[in-house]
Design an enzyme around this catalytic site. Structure first.
Site, PDB file in Angstrom:
ATOM      1  N   ASN A 124      32.927 105.040 -37.800  1.00 38.29           N
ATOM      2  CA  ASN A 124      33.119 105.860 -38.987  1.00 38.29           C
ATOM      3  C   ASN A 124      33.659 107.222 -38.561  1.00 38.29           C
ATOM      4  OD1 ASN A 124      30.903 107.531 -38.226  1.00 38.29           O
ATOM      5  ND2 ASN A 124      29.469 106.239 -39.359  1.00 38.29           N
ATOM      6  N   ARG A 125      33.900 108.097 -39.516  1.00 38.29           N
ATOM      7  CA  ARG A 125      34.540 109.380 -39.196  1.00 38.29           C
ATOM      8  C   ARG A 125      33.723 110.194 -38.191  1.00 38.29           C
ATOM      9  NH1 ARG A 125      38.432 112.571 -42.024  1.00 38.29           N
ATOM     10  NH2 ARG A 125      38.511 114.652 -41.081  1.00 38.29           N
ATOM     11  N   GLU A 178      31.378 109.255 -36.098  1.00 35.40           N
ATOM     12  CA  GLU A 178      31.343 108.595 -34.790  1.00 35.40           C
ATOM     13  C   GLU A 178      32.655 108.772 -34.043  1.00 35.40           C
ATOM     14  OE1 GLU A 178      28.335 104.936 -36.116  1.00 35.40           O
ATOM     15  OE2 GLU A 178      30.513 104.693 -36.205  1.00 35.40           O
ATOM     16  N   ASP A 229      28.693  96.917 -41.248  1.00 40.17           N
ATOM     17  CA  ASP A 229      28.516  95.528 -40.800  1.00 40.17           C
ATOM     18  C   ASP A 229      29.396  94.590 -41.615  1.00 40.17           C
ATOM     19  OD1 ASP A 229      26.541  96.628 -39.200  1.00 40.17           O
ATOM     20  OD2 ASP A 229      24.912  96.043 -40.540  1.00 40.17           O
TER      21      ASP A 229
END
Length: 337
Positions: free
Chosen positions: A207-208, A210, A285
């Site tokens: 994600n952003r 991360e 997920d």
């Protein structure tokens, strides 16, 4: 590509079998109502109405694979405890193959317990052991993985890192090398604390937040236009350079997704399709499971990301960790026609 064409790829998901290797856990939910504040501390008192548990972490990815019509098996560890046995039972009820799960005595099965009142999370309680596994456990997992890859039954390997002890740099490199040796598509949902910078991946889906950490760049919020978002493009280029990944899919919440392909090419922006957002837990997920199956079905990367985006738009509208069914995804795609 029309949405009807996209739905045809979903119809082909049942042809594939996916192995998911990573941190297995239980997502447990305690549902209740809160109408007063405790006299002991300034916290709500939750009157419990019911509880339930579902597979979480890497186990939820496998659950999504099966829900989408394909076959799935998990490789990972659980403790020799009630929770470990419950997780294997829950996965079995979802038709996920748990025969390659390794029981490690003395280690707790990871459990995340969320207490909710009026569909709002009040607190989360985690039971976990996050230290690295014993050396023998790594050897056993790699042996089991190689045997499954040798069988020719595995079409893709998904690596799911939640920093609960399964992945080290040497272990993930060995797992990727095995998948590459047997010419099996291998993908990774990374954890920001593990800047492994390994190569050989077909897809990575941070994600952003991360992505900024993994790229070693200070976080900056989005501007609602990923293609003109210079910090985001810099992060994408850095991750492609460090990890040498074929496809990099950054999930951006309300901004949708940004797909980075070949180095130097402009990213592809996929706007969000979420109609209502109640709970984002487990959405990543769903994105990974759907994206991998769409790639296996022959969808171009941008089309696969679009399909995954629709799937995520469905599950964030459900409170609690959820999986999406193939029929629901096909219907959602065809409704947009």
């Amino acid at each position: 590509m029309s949405h009807r064409e996209l739905s045809h790829y979903v119809s082909d998901f049942s042809r594939y079998r996916v192995a998911v290797l990573g941190d297995l856990m239980i997502d447990r939910y305690v549902w209740g109502r809160a109408s007063r504040i405790s006299q002991e501390a300034p916290v709500p008192v939750v009157a419990v109405q019911h509880e339930n548990a579902v597979p979480g972490g890497a186990a939820n990815v496998a659950r999504n694979v099966v829900s989408l019509g394909a076959k799935a098996e998990v490789l990972g560890v659980v403790g020799d405890d009630h929770d470990g046995r419950e997780l294997c039972r829950l996965l079995g009820e979802c038709q996920v193959d748990t025969s390659q799960v390794l029981v490690v005595p003395g280690r707790r099965t990871t459990v995340k317990t969320r207490v909710l009142a009026a569909n709002q999370q009040v607190v989360r309680i985690d039971y976990e052991d996050t230290e690295a596994l014993p050396a023998a456990a790594y050897r056993q997992l790699l042996g089991r993985l190689e045997r499954r890859l040798q069988s020719g039954e595995i079409d893709a390997l998904i690596l799911e890192d939640y920093a609960k002890g399964v992945f080290t740099r040497s272990f993930i490199k060995a797992a990727i090398a095995l998948a590459n040796r047997y010419q099996v598509l291998v993908t990774l949902d990374p954890h920001p604390s593990h800047g492994f910078n390994v190569s050989g991946l077909a897809l990575m889906t941070p994600n952003r937040a991360e992505a900024f950490v993994l790229a070693g760049i200070g976080y900056q919020p989005g501007i609602n236009d990923p293609c003109r978002d210079r910090p985001l493009r810099r992060v994408g280029a850095a991750l492609q350079r460090k990890w040498r990944v074929s496809q990099l899919l950054l999930t951006l919440g309300a901004e949708g997704m940004a797909l980075f392909g070949a180095a130097g090419e402009d990213p592809v922006h996929i706007p969000t399709r979420a109609q209502q957002v109640f709970d984002v837990s487990g959405a990543g997920d769903t994105v990974m499971a759907t994206m991998v199956l769409a790639l296996l079905a022959g969808a171009p990367a941008s089309a696969a990301a679009t399909i995954a985006n629709y799937a995520a738009g469905v599950v964030v509208g459900i409170v609690g960790t959820a999986a999406i069914e193939a029929a629901v995804l096909r219907q959602r795609l065809q409704e947009e026609e």
